[in-house]
Design a protein around this motif. Structure first.
Motif, PDB file in Angstrom:
ATOM      1  N   LEU A   1     -17.195  20.006  13.230  1.00  0.00           N
ATOM      2  CA  LEU A   1     -17.289  21.333  13.475  1.00  0.00           C
ATOM      3  C   LEU A   1     -16.938  21.906  12.743  1.00  0.00           C
ATOM      4  N   ASP A   2     -17.510  23.380  11.950  1.00  0.00           N
ATOM      5  CA  ASP A   2     -18.054  23.917  10.907  1.00  0.00           C
ATOM      6  C   ASP A   2     -18.294  25.336  11.214  1.00  0.00           C
ATOM      7  N   LYS A   3     -17.608  26.178  10.898  1.00  0.00           N
ATOM      8  CA  LYS A   3     -18.183  27.676  11.989  1.00  0.00           C
ATOM      9  C   LYS A   3     -19.673  28.207  10.326  1.00  0.00           C
ATOM     10  N   LEU A   4     -19.859  27.179   9.516  1.00  0.00           N
ATOM     11  CA  LEU A   4     -20.506  27.714   8.756  1.00  0.00           C
ATOM     12  C   LEU A   4     -20.883  29.287   8.304  1.00  0.00           C
TER      13      LEU A   4
ATOM     14  N   ALA B   1     -18.517  21.306   6.612  1.00  0.00           N
ATOM     15  CA  ALA B   1     -19.672  21.495   5.798  1.00  0.00           C
ATOM     16  C   ALA B   1     -18.783  22.321   4.426  1.00  0.00           C
ATOM     17  N   GLY B   2     -17.795  22.419   4.008  1.00  0.00           N
ATOM     18  CA  GLY B   2     -17.084  23.020   2.702  1.00  0.00           C
ATOM     19  C   GLY B   2     -17.738  21.573   1.791  1.00  0.00           C
ATOM     20  N   PHE B   3     -16.845  21.718   1.020  1.00  0.00           N
ATOM     21  CA  PHE B   3     -16.263  21.261  -0.493  1.00  0.00           C
ATOM     22  C   PHE B   3     -15.458  20.105   0.026  1.00  0.00           C
ATOM     23  N   ILE B   4     -14.769  20.388  -0.198  1.00  0.00           N
ATOM     24  CA  ILE B   4     -14.193  18.758  -0.234  1.00  0.00           C
ATOM     25  C   ILE B   4     -14.147  17.934   1.760  1.00  0.00           C
ATOM     26  N   GLY B   5     -14.194  19.171   2.636  1.00  0.00           N
ATOM     27  CA  GLY B   5     -14.930  18.230   4.087  1.00  0.00           C
ATOM     28  C   GLY B   5     -15.472  17.168   4.030  1.00  0.00           C
ATOM     29  N   ALA B   6     -16.997  17.969   3.295  1.00  0.00           N
ATOM     30  CA  ALA B   6     -18.245  17.709   2.728  1.00  0.00           C
ATOM     31  C   ALA B   6     -17.981  15.923   2.249  1.00  0.00           C
ATOM     32  N   ASN B   7     -17.699  15.995   1.327  1.00  0.00           N
ATOM     33  CA  ASN B   7     -17.020  14.904   0.207  1.00  0.00           C
ATOM     34  C   ASN B   7     -16.464  13.929   1.151  1.00  0.00           C
ATOM     35  N   PHE B   8     -15.779  15.036   2.026  1.00  0.00           N
ATOM     36  CA  PHE B   8     -14.877  13.465   2.871  1.00  0.00           C
ATOM     37  C   PHE B   8     -16.111  12.608   4.356  1.00  0.00           C
ATOM     38  N   VAL B   9     -16.556  13.619   4.326  1.00  0.00           N
ATOM     39  CA  VAL B   9     -17.633  13.055   5.615  1.00  0.00           C
ATOM     40  C   VAL B   9     -18.462  11.869   4.518  1.00  0.00           C
ATOM     41  N   LEU B  10     -19.042  11.937   3.348  1.00  0.00           N
ATOM     42  CA  LEU B  10     -20.200  10.914   2.793  1.00  0.00           C
ATOM     43  C   LEU B  10     -19.178  10.279   2.523  1.00  0.00           C
TER      44      LEU B  10
ATOM     45  N   GLY C   1     -19.906  27.209   3.779  1.00  0.00           N
ATOM     46  CA  GLY C   1     -20.183  25.923   4.702  1.00  0.00           C
ATOM     47  C   GLY C   1     -22.105  26.189   3.818  1.00  0.00           C
ATOM     48  N   ASN C   2     -22.463  24.542   3.980  1.00  0.00           N
ATOM     49  CA  ASN C   2     -23.690  24.770   3.868  1.00  0.00           C
ATOM     50  C   ASN C   2     -23.716  23.321   4.161  1.00  0.00           C
ATOM     51  N   LEU C   3     -24.682  22.583   5.181  1.00  0.00           N
ATOM     52  CA  LEU C   3     -25.080  21.916   5.832  1.00  0.00           C
ATOM     53  C   LEU C   3     -26.500  21.018   4.692  1.00  0.00           C
ATOM     54  N   GLU C   4     -26.718  21.416   3.328  1.00  0.00           N
ATOM     55  CA  GLU C   4     -27.097  21.007   2.770  1.00  0.00           C
ATOM     56  C   GLU C   4     -26.827  19.551   1.759  1.00  0.00           C
ATOM     57  N   THR C   5     -25.201  20.003   1.723  1.00  0.00           N
ATOM     58  CA  THR C   5     -25.303  19.156   1.512  1.00  0.00           C
ATOM     59  C   THR C   5     -24.834  17.999   2.058  1.00  0.00           C
ATOM     60  N   LEU C   6     -25.217  17.706   2.738  1.00  0.00           N
ATOM     61  CA  LEU C   6     -25.732  16.534   4.002  1.00  0.00           C
ATOM     62  C   LEU C   6     -26.225  16.327   4.423  1.00  0.00           C
ATOM     63  N   SER C   7     -27.512  16.947   3.957  1.00  0.00           N
ATOM     64  CA  SER C   7     -28.859  16.309   3.903  1.00  0.00           C
ATOM     65  C   SER C   7     -28.957  15.175   3.896  1.00  0.00           C
ATOM     66  N   SER C   8     -28.589  14.271   3.533  1.00  0.00           N
ATOM     67  CA  SER C   8     -29.068  12.664   3.102  1.00  0.00           C
ATOM     68  C   SER C   8     -28.449  12.244   4.907  1.00  0.00           C
ATOM     69  N   LEU C   9     -27.751  12.729   5.756  1.00  0.00           N
ATOM     70  CA  LEU C   9     -26.879  12.093   7.079  1.00  0.00           C
ATOM     71  C   LEU C   9     -28.580  12.423   7.920  1.00  0.00           C
TER      72      LEU C   9
END
Ligand code: NAD
Ligand code: TYD
Length: 354
Positions: free
Chosen positions: A31-34, A9-18, A38-46
């Motif tokens: 798995l993220d502690k937030l 949910a962080g910068f690089i990890g979220a870019n990696f997931v997308l 950590g920001n789940l909004e980055t992954l809201s498209s998922l």
């Protein structure tokens, strides 16, 4: 087949997931502690996409990690989770020791327990990929050659020391227990979804808000910049074809002094979103007290990953920084949503004396 990705949910990890899910059907357990970063909004498209399973938790929680491994049976674990900001590590190193060192140790132990019980065919195919930084190598003088993988570890900040310790643990778990590990040491990243405590997003956000652009010391410290999606493609390539137990330095041959970065950001904003008064954004540059123990220069020698794995960055600094500024201009809502109370407290603490 599944990947367990920590800190995604962080910068690089979220870019990696997308990036991953844009071209693969293989699911990701995130798995993220937030923490504040950590920001789940980055992954809201998922949202609603069964290929992305988010679990809030700590890499150091052995019970949780063991349960996730048993349940999802991943073929690889990618460890992005970390405390990542040098200035925060100077103000308060304890979280860096807890997550980057103790957390990585506990994660390695949970993964070792899972991996050692796998049937032989899956055991040999399994990978633990540890995402690390060039900062473990310390600081270079102006004419020193760039960091190769064989460079001595000479970390200078609590952040880089904690990352260096985690790299050593990963190495030892390979040599001692045979855990199939890979480590990447990357230079400074920039791009979309970068938390605005780091240089480039902070300068964009402050410039647009009419605030000073705080340049530490003389602004002549050099960093080697890589567009985040190029880091993601390097990680994918290392996961796919990296040699077990090896480390790969990742960088874009893009050394620049901080002041040049700040002026480039200002010039792009002058072009894309000129100030209402017609004055240049560079007027907002303000030299402030230097960071204690500030490393002077980082530079990555990326020959090994280029020659062995055929990886090359797709972006130049010019194309990457333009995309980045454009992304921040197009996403003011993301920026204002991450500027929570915790963010405001940090800015107050870090820049109050300036
Ligand atoms: P980040 O601070 O943006 O994100 C870190 C993520 O890890 C956050 O989502 C946070 O909630 C999570 N996290 C923190 N502690 C955790 C814990 N104990 N358990 C589970 N999750 C936890 O960092 P980033 O910039 O995305 O960096 C990711 C990794 O890449 C880090 O390991 C960092 O050292 C490394 N790295 C970063 C850069 C860079 O320029 N940002 C360069 C090279 C390497
Ligand atoms: P940063 O983005 O914090 O990354 P790192 O310290 O991991 O390299 O900082 C990049 C460079 O920019 C570093 O030399 C410190 C400098 N810097 C400033 O001059 N002003 C700032 O407000 C920040 C956050 C960083």
């Amino acid at each position: 087949m599944t990947l367990l990705v920590t800190g995604a949910a962080g910068f690089i990890g979220a870019n990696f997931v997308l990036d991953w899910l844009a071209s693969s059907q293989e699911p990701i357990i995130n798995l993220d502690k937030l923490t504040y970063a950590g920001n789940l909004e980055t992954l809201s498209s998922l949202q609603g996409d069964a290929r992305h399973v988010f679990v809030q938790g700590d890499i150091g929680d052995a019970e949780l990690v063991s349960r996730l491994l048993a349940e999802h049976q991943p073929r690889a674990v990618l460890n992005f989770a970390a405390e990542s900001h040098v200035d925060r590590s100077i103000h308060g190193p304890v979280d860096f020791i807890e997550t980057n060192i103790v957390g990585t140790f506990r994660l390695l132990e949970s993964v070792r327990g899972y991996w050692s019980a796998l049937p032989e065919s899956r055991k040999s195919a399994f990978r633990f990929l540890h995402v690390s930084t060039d900062e473990v190598y310390g600081s270079l003088a102006k004419d020193d050659p760039a960091f190769a993988e064989t460079h001595r570890y000479e970390p200078n900040s609590p952040y880089s020391a904690s990352k260096a310790a985690s790299d050593h643990l990963v190495r030892a778990w390979h040599h001692t227990y045979g855990l199939p590990v890979l480590t990447t040491n990357c230079s400074n990243n920039y791009g979309p979804y970068h938390f605005p405590e780091k240089l480039i997003p902070l300068m964009i956000v402050n410039a647009l808000a009419g605030k000073p652009l705080p340049v530490y010391g003389d602004g002549m410290q050099i960093r080697d910049w890589l567009y985040v999606k190029d880091h993601c493609s390097a990680i994918r390539r290392v996961l796919e074809a990296g040699r077990l137990g090896e480390t790969y330095n990742v960088g874009g041959w893009n050394e620049k002094p901080n002041i040049e970065i700040v002026k480039t950001v200002c010039a792009l904003l002058d072009e894309l979103r000129p100030r209402a008064d017609g004055q240049p954004y560079a007027q907002q540059i303000s030299y402030v007290t230097d960071r204690p123990g500030h490393d002077r220069r980082y530079a990555i020698d990326a020959h090994k990953i280029e020659a062995e794995l055929g990886w090359k960055p797709a972006e130049t600094f010019e194309t990457g920084i333009r995309k980045t500024v454009q992304w921040y201009l197009a996403n003011p809502q993301w920026v204002s949503n991450v500027q929570s109370g915790a963010y405001r407290d940090w800015v107050q603490k870090q820049y109050q004396a300036s």
